[in-house]
Design a protein around this motif. Sequence first.
Motif, mmCIF file in Angstrom:
data_model
loop_
_atom_site.group_PDB
_atom_site.id
_atom_site.type_symbol
_atom_site.label_atom_id
_atom_site.label_comp_id
_atom_site.label_asym_id
_atom_site.label_seq_id
_atom_site.Cartn_x
_atom_site.Cartn_y
_atom_site.Cartn_z
ATOM 1 N N GLY A 8 38.362 -41.861 27.166
ATOM 2 C CA GLY A 8 38.732 -42.524 25.928
ATOM 3 C C GLY A 8 40.200 -42.504 25.562
ATOM 4 N N GLY A 9 41.025 -41.804 26.316
ATOM 5 C CA GLY A 9 42.441 -41.785 25.984
ATOM 6 C C GLY A 9 43.103 -43.115 26.294
ATOM 7 N N GLY A 10 44.371 -43.235 25.909
ATOM 8 C CA GLY A 10 45.092 -44.455 26.195
ATOM 9 C C GLY A 10 46.356 -44.575 25.390
ATOM 10 N N LEU A 11 46.942 -45.762 25.472
ATOM 11 C CA LEU A 11 48.181 -46.067 24.754
ATOM 12 C C LEU A 11 47.855 -47.009 23.604
ATOM 13 N N LEU A 18 41.416 -44.682 18.339
ATOM 14 C CA LEU A 18 40.845 -44.359 19.641
ATOM 15 C C LEU A 18 39.633 -43.466 19.434
ATOM 16 N N ARG A 19 38.718 -43.507 20.388
ATOM 17 C CA ARG A 19 37.549 -42.620 20.345
ATOM 18 C C ARG A 19 37.466 -41.881 21.663
ATOM 19 N N GLY A 112 41.331 -33.031 30.528
ATOM 20 C CA GLY A 112 42.368 -33.568 29.643
ATOM 21 C C GLY A 112 42.465 -35.075 29.742
ATOM 22 N N THR A 113 42.758 -35.699 28.612
ATOM 23 C CA THR A 113 42.969 -37.140 28.585
ATOM 24 C C THR A 113 44.200 -37.437 27.735
#
Length: 119
Positions: A8-11, A18-19, A112-113
């Motif tokens: 679910g991570g991102g920019l 974000l979720r 980790g994300t």
Amino acid sequence: QVQLVESGGGLVQPGESLRLSCAASGSIIGIGTMGWYRQAPGKQRELVARITSGGITDYADSVKGRFTISRGNAKNSAYLQMNGLKPEDTAVYYCNVGVLTRSGASDYWGQGTQVTVSS
């Protein structure tokens, strides 16, 4: 063996959402507290939010009112809904789970994300 899978991570841009998801699997007898921690470059890992098996939640002051932690119906997954993201939320987010196996009780960490908040 216990496995934690995060996603679910991102920019995203400031103000967006974000979720994050964390799912535990393996030779698990029971799951206790599930939590999310984060570590920004040059800083110590810090608690973001956690939820007990009974549903009691705890949040860092910096995320109160913006982030919500929850558990799935099967109780082996946890979610972190992050709204109103700020650049200072940028960090690697780690899932942490207290797990009971036949070997006893231990804490497990996800891989980790990355969450990056930038315009």
